[in-house]
Design a protein around this motif. Structure first.
Motif, PDB file in Angstrom:
ATOM      1  N   SER A  63      10.964  -7.764   0.154  1.00 49.14           N
ATOM      2  CA  SER A  63      10.170  -8.480   1.149  1.00 49.14           C
ATOM      3  C   SER A  63      10.135  -7.683   2.449  1.00 49.14           C
ATOM      4  O   SER A  63      11.043  -6.892   2.742  1.00 49.14           O
ATOM      5  N   ALA A  64       9.091  -7.890   3.229  1.00 51.94           N
ATOM      6  CA  ALA A  64       8.994  -7.206   4.521  1.00 51.94           C
ATOM      7  C   ALA A  64      10.153  -7.607   5.423  1.00 51.94           C
ATOM      8  O   ALA A  64      10.604  -6.813   6.264  1.00 51.94           O
ATOM      9  N   LEU A 166       7.283   2.203   6.902  1.00 57.65           N
ATOM     10  CA  LEU A 166       8.405   1.687   6.123  1.00 57.65           C
ATOM     11  C   LEU A 166       8.356   0.168   5.974  1.00 57.65           C
ATOM     12  O   LEU A 166       8.552  -0.364   4.885  1.00 57.65           O
ATOM     13  N   VAL A 167       8.093  -0.545   7.055  1.00 59.97           N
ATOM     14  CA  VAL A 167       8.147  -2.005   6.976  1.00 59.97           C
ATOM     15  C   VAL A 167       7.021  -2.557   6.116  1.00 59.97           C
ATOM     16  O   VAL A 167       7.158  -3.630   5.506  1.00 59.97           O
ATOM     17  N   TYR A 168       5.900  -1.834   6.029  1.00 57.89           N
ATOM     18  CA  TYR A 168       4.801  -2.277   5.165  1.00 57.89           C
ATOM     19  C   TYR A 168       4.986  -1.846   3.715  1.00 57.89           C
ATOM     20  O   TYR A 168       4.098  -2.067   2.888  1.00 57.89           O
ATOM     21  N   GLY A 169       6.129  -1.212   3.389  1.00 59.67           N
ATOM     22  CA  GLY A 169       6.463  -0.944   1.996  1.00 59.67           C
ATOM     23  C   GLY A 169       6.205   0.455   1.509  1.00 59.67           C
ATOM     24  O   GLY A 169       6.321   0.721   0.302  1.00 59.67           O
ATOM     25  N   ASN A 170       5.864   1.372   2.390  1.00 55.17           N
ATOM     26  CA  ASN A 170       5.655   2.763   1.999  1.00 55.17           C
ATOM     27  C   ASN A 170       6.969   3.538   2.042  1.00 55.17           C
ATOM     28  O   ASN A 170       7.925   3.133   2.703  1.00 55.17           O
ATOM     29  N   THR A 171       7.014   4.671   1.376  1.00 55.88           N
ATOM     30  CA  THR A 171       8.110   5.619   1.539  1.00 55.88           C
ATOM     31  C   THR A 171       7.603   6.806   2.342  1.00 55.88           C
ATOM     32  O   THR A 171       6.395   7.054   2.410  1.00 55.88           O
ATOM     33  N   VAL A 172       8.529   7.554   2.964  1.00 55.31           N
ATOM     34  CA  VAL A 172       8.150   8.524   3.984  1.00 55.31           C
ATOM     35  C   VAL A 172       8.765   9.890   3.721  1.00 55.31           C
ATOM     36  O   VAL A 172       9.942  10.003   3.371  1.00 55.31           O
TER      37      VAL A 172
END
Length: 485
Positions: A63-64, A166-172
């Motif tokens: 979850s966010a 990151l908070v929207y679910g992506n990886t960086v």
């Protein structure tokens, strides 16, 4: 002993596959080596992208709110290390400790801001033409995000890109500028110590022509967010466009300040000089052109010169330093080249324009704060981004004359107006071609909860920061549910 810094790939600190390194040196004294960092290869890029892609599966399912908790932890750690990271940034790129400490604390606030995204609505219900239908949207992560960040704001810019991603679910995958690679590594250390799952946050250092180029062309990098020069930005856009990747560009500026005859001249002079000379002019939002009403031109010029001539040049670690060195020898060459070009084209050099002669500055990349007048809008110093402490003073007949000249630029990032006339303020707001507009304020800077970005060639017309960030870091799904009975 020289400290060795490493890439962070899939939760492991490791050298590049070829074990080659670059030196990081202090632009205030090039005899001081800060440390060494990896000169990575395309093989390393392939490895880090694969780790980010693998980590995406589980990270996006959280979850966010849970993802935001990781950002909260990173913010606390970053805050506890603020002095160390700020000192490192000052030693790597030269601007004052006060400025870099403020940048760290801004990064902390950005992380805390986006940590709350788990409690905000990022989809919407839409009325359907069929009253039986449920019609709504939801936002999903873009995927693996490549973050290519510049050296002039080595803390705030990567954080304001990474935090929403990151908070929207992506990886960086972060590729920092080499001039500030160690600062970036220390930022990622805070993320790593916050316990982010392996592969979610990564850093890889090295040449832009190798590491950056592979990131922007990599088929498994779903989006690239870039801040830097226009030339490189265009390469990012073409590479992503050709393979169907998403891209976001924030690039150059040639930012005007307009000073009208009813302005508070002391305030205008102070903020114009701050906008031009703080951070050694190395801001995309720096004030580089001042359009001054002819009736107050001479008075305003003297106020500007008094402030500029009082500027204390020195190491950014000295408490009384106003302006540090530029970040590199190549940047110093660029600034001096433009100063020479201004003189050759007929502008009058009022002050500065040289490398200071004192032996105190012998081993650093220092240049004096510089002011020109008799500048015409077709001169290179009025049209091209210098990225150094150079201010052009230009006399105008009034607001319309100033607007015409200010808009005569391929850039459109920020602009400021100094006036006490509310009508003229709204004329300026409506007619100036810029994404960031200030009335009685410095051209640089915007609050972290507000959108940031430019027009024309200053950006790809997307916006960073605030709630606008979700537009880049998410994709929209539109859903219709129709009952069968």
């Amino acid at each position: 002993m020289t400290q060795v810094y490493l890439n962070y790939i899939n939760g492991i600190w490791k050298p590049s596959s070829n074990e080659q390194t670059f030196d990081s040196k202090n632009p205030a004294d090039v005899n001081e080596k800060i440390g060494v960092f990896p000169s990575s290869t395309t093989k390393d890029v392939n490895e880090v992208v694969a780790s980010a892609k693998d980590a995406l599966v589980e990270w996006r399912e959280l979850s966010a709110h849970v993802r935001g908790n990781y950002l909260h932890k990173a913010a606390d750690i970053l805050e506890s290390r603020a002095d160390d990271i700020a000192q490192t940034a000052t030693r790597e790129m030269g601007k004052t400790f006060v400025e870099t400490k403020g940048e760290v604390l801004r990064g902390v606030s950005i992380l805390r801001y986006y940590a709350q995204e788990g409690f905000r609505n990022i989809g919407e219900n839409i009325p359907s033409a069929d009253s039986k239908n449920l019609l709504y949207t939801m936002r999903v992560p873009v995927g693996v995000v490549g973050v290519i960040s510049p050296w002039n704001f080595p803390i705030a810019i990567p954080i304001w890109k990474m935090a929403p991603a990151l908070v929207y679910g992506n990886t960086v995958v972060l590729k920092p500028a080499s001039e500030t690679a160690i600062t970036a590594i220390k930022i990622i250390e805070a993320f790593a110590d916050a316990g982010f799952p392996k592969g979610v946050i990564n850093i890889i250092t090295g040449k832009g022509s190798v590491v950056g180029d592979r990131i922007i062309h990599h088929p498994n990098v779903n989006a690239v967010t870039f801040t830097g020069s226009n030339d490189v930005g265009k390469q990012v856009a073409f590479a992503c466009l050709n393979r169907g990747g998403k891209y976001q560009l924030e690039m150059g500026g040639k930012n005007p300040a307009i000073i009208l005859d009813d302005a508070d001249l002391d305030l205008a002079a102070e903020l114009t000089v701050n906008g031009a000379m703080k951070h050694t002019g190395q801001k995309c939002t720096a004030t580089s052109r001042a359009y001054i009403h002819k009736d107050i031109y001479d008075v305003f010029k003297q106020k500007v010169l008094k402030k500029v001539n009082a500027i204390k040049l020195g190491s950014g670690l000295e408490s009384d330093t106003y302006m540090g060195p530029v970040a590199s020898s190549s940047q110093l060459d660029t600034v001096l080249h433009y100063i020479d070009a201004g003189i050759a084209e007929g502008a009058t050099l009022l002050t500065g324009g040289k490398v200071p002669e004192s032996k105190v500055y012998k081993y650093g990349y220092y240049v004096e704060a510089t002011v020109f007048e008799d500048v015409t809008n077709d001169m290179r110093i009025a049209q091209e981004e210098i990225f150094g402490p150079v201010l052009c003073l230009i006399k105008v007949d009034g607001l319309e004359d100033a607007l015409q000249q200010a808009n005569d630029s391929r850039f459109g990032l920020s602009a400021s107006l100094f006036t006490n006339d509310i009508g003229k303020a709204f004329t300026f707001i409506n007619k100036i071609e810029a994404g960031l507009i200030k009335v009685n304020g410095e051209s640089a800077g915007v609050e972290l909860q507000a959108p940031f970005g430019g027009m024309k060639e200053s950006s790809s017309h997307s916006r960073e920061q605030g709630q606008a960030a979700k537009e880049f870091f998410t994709s929209i799904k539109t859903i219709t549910i129709t009952p069968i009975s």
